[in-house]
Design an enzyme around this catalytic site. Structure first.
Site, PDB file in Angstrom:
ATOM      1  N   GLN A  26      -2.449  59.649   1.459  1.00 39.95           N
ATOM      2  CA  GLN A  26      -2.972  58.426   0.440  1.00 39.95           C
ATOM      3  C   GLN A  26      -4.298  59.043   0.055  1.00 39.95           C
ATOM      4  OE1 GLN A  26      -1.563  55.099   3.122  1.00 39.95           O
ATOM      5  NE2 GLN A  26      -1.486  54.161   0.913  1.00 39.95           N
ATOM      6  N   ARG A  95      -9.713  54.159  11.143  1.00 36.92           N
ATOM      7  CA  ARG A  95      -8.638  54.554  11.737  1.00 36.92           C
ATOM      8  C   ARG A  95      -8.153  55.478  10.413  1.00 36.92           C
ATOM      9  NH1 ARG A  95      -3.171  51.352  10.107  1.00 36.92           N
ATOM     10  NH2 ARG A  95      -1.687  53.061  11.037  1.00 36.92           N
ATOM     11  N   HIS A 141       1.745  58.954   9.657  1.00 35.44           N
ATOM     12  CA  HIS A 141       1.794  57.731   8.582  1.00 35.44           C
ATOM     13  C   HIS A 141       2.768  58.383   7.484  1.00 35.44           C
ATOM     14  CE1 HIS A 141      -0.806  54.084   7.398  1.00 35.44           C
ATOM     15  NE2 HIS A 141       0.110  54.327   6.220  1.00 35.44           N
ATOM     16  N   ASN A 188       3.288  54.857  12.303  1.00 34.55           N
ATOM     17  CA  ASN A 188       2.596  53.630  11.478  1.00 34.55           C
ATOM     18  C   ASN A 188       3.863  52.803  10.968  1.00 34.55           C
ATOM     19  OD1 ASN A 188       0.650  51.921   9.944  1.00 34.55           O
ATOM     20  ND2 ASN A 188       1.706  52.826   8.377  1.00 34.55           N
ATOM     21  N   GLU A 189       4.309  51.673  11.133  1.00 38.25           N
ATOM     22  CA  GLU A 189       5.165  51.054  10.391  1.00 38.25           C
ATOM     23  C   GLU A 189       6.481  51.616  10.239  1.00 38.25           C
ATOM     24  OE1 GLU A 189       3.791  49.646   6.583  1.00 38.25           O
ATOM     25  OE2 GLU A 189       2.178  48.292   7.350  1.00 38.25           O
ATOM     26  N   ASN A 318      -0.032  45.364  11.671  1.00 36.53           N
ATOM     27  CA  ASN A 318      -0.173  45.515  10.511  1.00 36.53           C
ATOM     28  C   ASN A 318       0.132  44.376   9.617  1.00 36.53           C
ATOM     29  OD1 ASN A 318      -1.412  47.958  10.628  1.00 36.53           O
ATOM     30  ND2 ASN A 318       0.034  48.924   9.396  1.00 36.53           N
ATOM     31  N   TYR A 320      -0.075  41.362   6.307  1.00 36.77           N
ATOM     32  CA  TYR A 320      -0.601  41.145   4.936  1.00 36.77           C
ATOM     33  C   TYR A 320      -0.233  39.836   4.402  1.00 36.77           C
ATOM     34  CZ  TYR A 320      -1.684  46.046   4.557  1.00 36.77           C
ATOM     35  OH  TYR A 320      -2.231  47.205   4.531  1.00 36.77           O
ATOM     36  N   GLU A 380      -4.173  47.167  10.171  1.00 32.40           N
ATOM     37  CA  GLU A 380      -4.379  46.760   9.043  1.00 32.40           C
ATOM     38  C   GLU A 380      -4.064  45.274   8.379  1.00 32.40           C
ATOM     39  OE1 GLU A 380      -1.528  48.979   6.302  1.00 32.40           O
ATOM     40  OE2 GLU A 380      -1.723  50.867   7.607  1.00 32.40           O
ATOM     41  N   TRP A 425      -7.514  47.135   5.354  1.00 32.72           N
ATOM     42  CA  TRP A 425      -6.859  48.244   4.521  1.00 32.72           C
ATOM     43  C   TRP A 425      -7.543  48.107   3.213  1.00 32.72           C
ATOM     44  CZ3 TRP A 425      -4.243  52.776   5.590  1.00 32.72           C
ATOM     45  CH2 TRP A 425      -3.753  53.199   4.571  1.00 32.72           C
ATOM     46  N   GLU A 432      -1.204  54.507  -3.485  1.00 33.42           N
ATOM     47  CA  GLU A 432      -0.536  53.245  -2.960  1.00 33.42           C
ATOM     48  C   GLU A 432       1.034  53.572  -3.024  1.00 33.42           C
ATOM     49  OE1 GLU A 432      -1.252  50.877  -0.890  1.00 33.42           O
ATOM     50  OE2 GLU A 432       0.720  49.632  -1.067  1.00 33.42           O
ATOM     51  N   TRP A 433       1.408  54.671  -2.423  1.00 33.56           N
ATOM     52  CA  TRP A 433       2.962  55.146  -2.423  1.00 33.56           C
ATOM     53  C   TRP A 433       3.416  54.893  -3.731  1.00 33.56           C
ATOM     54  CZ3 TRP A 433       2.553  57.899   1.848  1.00 33.56           C
ATOM     55  CH2 TRP A 433       1.849  57.529   2.957  1.00 33.56           C
ATOM     56  N   PHE A 441      -6.352  48.755  -3.071  1.00 31.70           N
ATOM     57  CA  PHE A 441      -6.594  47.873  -1.930  1.00 31.70           C
ATOM     58  C   PHE A 441      -8.178  48.239  -1.166  1.00 31.70           C
ATOM     59  CE2 PHE A 441      -2.734  45.880  -0.362  1.00 31.70           C
ATOM     60  CZ  PHE A 441      -1.967  46.364  -1.158  1.00 31.70           C
TER      61      PHE A 441
HETATM   62  C1  PNW Z   1       1.184  49.483   4.403  1.00 31.16           C
HETATM   63  N1  PNW Z   1       6.139  45.971   1.747  1.00 31.16           N
HETATM   64  O1  PNW Z   1       2.491  49.873   3.506  1.00 31.16           O
HETATM   65  C2  PNW Z   1       1.064  50.957   4.631  1.00 31.16           C
HETATM   66  O2  PNW Z   1       0.526  51.151   6.296  1.00 31.16           O
HETATM   67  C3  PNW Z   1      -0.169  51.352   3.810  1.00 31.16           C
HETATM   68  O3  PNW Z   1       0.015  52.885   4.102  1.00 31.16           O
HETATM   69  C4  PNW Z   1      -0.027  50.853   2.607  1.00 31.16           C
HETATM   70  O4  PNW Z   1      -1.269  51.381   1.865  1.00 31.16           O
HETATM   71  C5  PNW Z   1      -0.486  49.230   3.017  1.00 31.16           C
HETATM   72  O5  PNW Z   1       0.426  48.621   3.774  1.00 31.16           O
HETATM   73  C6  PNW Z   1      -0.543  48.583   1.583  1.00 31.16           C
HETATM   74  O6  PNW Z   1       0.646  48.379   0.918  1.00 31.16           O
HETATM   75  C7  PNW Z   1       3.182  48.652   3.058  1.00 31.16           C
HETATM   76  O7  PNW Z   1       6.764  46.316   0.501  1.00 31.16           O
HETATM   77  C8  PNW Z   1       3.789  48.934   2.034  1.00 31.16           C
HETATM   78  O8  PNW Z   1       6.233  44.965   2.284  1.00 31.16           O
HETATM   79  C9  PNW Z   1       4.873  48.042   1.509  1.00 31.16           C
HETATM   80  C10 PNW Z   1       5.019  46.934   2.227  1.00 31.16           C
HETATM   81  C11 PNW Z   1       4.340  46.798   3.389  1.00 31.16           C
HETATM   82  C12 PNW Z   1       3.497  47.608   4.042  1.00 31.16           C
END
Ligand code: PNW
Length: 457
Positions: A26, A95, A141, A188-189, A318, A320, A380, A425, A432-433, A441
């Site tokens: 990223q 991190r 990651h 990671n996740e 992590n 959100y 995160e 984060w 952002e993927w 972010f």
């Molecule tokens: C996480 N969702 O990704 C990742 O660990 C990070 O690399 C990323 O940038 C960050 O959260 C913010 O998105 C996610 O769709 C991506 O629920 C998508 C989801 C959750 C986490």
């Protein structure tokens, strides 16, 4: 008498690790600099074929606006800038993740080590330590070397040989950096990168239909890496190794839905947490849920169960946002996630600020898996800006997000949850993927203008 009330403000514990987080693909850029090998995210973001041209002749890429991580935040070349930002914010920990294909361009050590990659991370680690910033290092990651995905373990996380290949790579990292790095996150996740990358096909490598088998392999991979540290490095290096899991809080819509919301937690979080922090095996409720849905859950051998159990020194989380869970007869697992329209929005469709959900989740994790035994690190938490043009960080909305989420975490701590650190984060806006640079972010705003190279062939 004196009626003045004394309000005790309870401080955060001594040594609480406040920090900021990033991930290699990223931010680093320099995708073919100094001998780095390709990863599945290079392939995924660069790919556009005939089928990706729509009827109007417009290009449709896997990533929004055809963005790639070719340059990203240019962190491979600008570590000194990143370090200055970190020092400026006064964080106790940083991190970041290691790029597997920058270290081992062909995936395994015997196919070659890239010394430039080793030197890059050595310098980062040494500079952090010199400035009293604790390196918190994620081994994986999401940027699997293409060579592993395509040739060494065809199918990547779907292939059962991936767990040994990952453990070998993790061991390489322990050996190269473990004299100085004392905090390791293996994966990671796993839930997000498996479900979105190998089941729904909306992240790299874009495969579909492999939820259960790929999820299973991530547990074996983590446990093998953890046991490798146990047997060969723990005695001399004396660090801690954990896993970072993604979880929303799932709130039942009505009391009738308590059971369903609990099952959703079982599927999203318990899948990893129960084998690792609980019994060593999948929970009975999860087994029944998968069987009722007519699917085959992979089974652990007795030996694997014994190795799974307790295979983490801490609980990385992590978090959100929150979902409301409602019954739905026609849905998979007979439940659906409801978007709550009255909740505020952010720059990401999946993310609405619900701070009370964070408190409930932390208390749930503590009750179920015991954060006194497995200290919890929030690895995160954050939200994307609602205003893409915002440049001066006068972003009261996100300031409030952080204030309310940190308060929620503090309430959970007062109620007994053992939280040892909190990493926001992210250090700066980044790739952002599948959303490319369209969602921000960062706690630092990044000017990507003119810097993002779009590959056109
Ligand atoms: C996480 N969702 O990704 C990742 O660990 C990070 O690399 C990323 O940038 C960050 O959260 C913010 O998105 C996610 O769709 C991506 O629920 C998508 C989801 C959750 C986490």
């Amino acid at each position: 008498g004196n009626s003045r009330e004394v309000i005790e403000v309870s401080p955060f514990p001594e040594g609480f690790l406040w920090g900021l987080a990033t991930a290699s693909y990223q931010i680093e850029g320099s995708w073919r600099e100094d001998g780095r090998g390709n990863s599945i995210w290079d392939d995924y973001s660069h790919y556009w074929g005939k089928e990706n041209i729509n009827v109007n002749g417009e290009q449709r890429c896997n990533v929004d606006k055809c963005h790639t991580g070719d340059i990203a935040c240019d962190s491979y070349k600008q570590w000194n800038r990143d370090l200055a930002l970190l020092k400026n914010t006064n964080v106790k920990t940083y991190r970041f993740s290691l790029s597997w294909s920058r270290l081992l361009p062909y995936g395994t050590e015997d196919l070659g080590v890239n010394q430039y990659g080793v030197e890059y991370y050595n310098k980062m680690i040494n500079d952090l330590l010199e400035n009293d910033i604790v390196p918190f290092v994620t081994i994986y990651h999401w940027d699997l070397p293409s060579e592993v995905q395509n040739i060494i373990a065809p199918g990547g996380w779907v292939n059962s040989s991936i767990s040994d290949i990952f453990a070998d790579y993790a061991e390489f990292c322990f050996r190269a950096f473990g004299d100085r790095v004392k905090n390791w996150i293996t994966l990671n996740e796993p839930g997000i990168f498996v479900d979105q990358g190998y089941h729904e096909g909306i992240m790299a490598p874009g495969m579909k239909g492999h939820m259960l088998d790929a999820r299973f392999n991530t547990i074996l991979a983590h446990v093998k890496a953890y046991r490798r540290y146990d047997s060969k490095y723990r005695a001399t290096q004396k660090g801690q190794v954990g896993i970072t899991l993604f979880s929303m809080w799932n709130e039942p819509e009505t009391n009738q839905e308590n059971q369903l919301a609990a099952l959703k937690m079982e599927l999203d979080l318990g899948w990893w947490a129960e084998p690792i922090f609980g019994s060593g095996d999948f929970a009975p409720g999860l087994k029944k849920m998968i069987a009722d849905a007519g699917k085959n859950l992979p089974t652990f051998t007795d030996e694997q169960i014994a190795l799974n159990k307790g295979a983490s020194d801490f609980f990385g989380l992590n978090h959100y946002t929150t979902r409301i869970i409602r019954a739905c007869n026609s849905c998979e697992f007979e439940l659906e996630e409801v978007e709550c329209d009255s909740w505020p929005t952010t720059g990401s469709v999946w993310l609405r600020p619900v701070p009370w959900g964070f408190e409930k989740l932390l208390e749930f994790i503590h009750k179920r898996w015991d954060t006194d035994k497995y200290p919890l690190y929030v690895t995160e938490n954050g939200a994307s800006s609602k205003d893409d043009g915002l440049q001066d960080l006068n972003d009261q909305f996100r300031v409030d997000y952080y204030k309310t989420y940190v308060s929620a975490m503090k309430r959970a701590m007062i109620n007994g949850v053992n939280v040892k650190g909190y990493m926001a984060w992210s250090l700066m806006d980044n790739f952002e993927w599948a959303r490319g640079y369209t969602e921000r972010f960062g706690v630092h705003w990044v000017d990507f203008n003119g810097k993002i190279k779009i590959l056109t062939n």
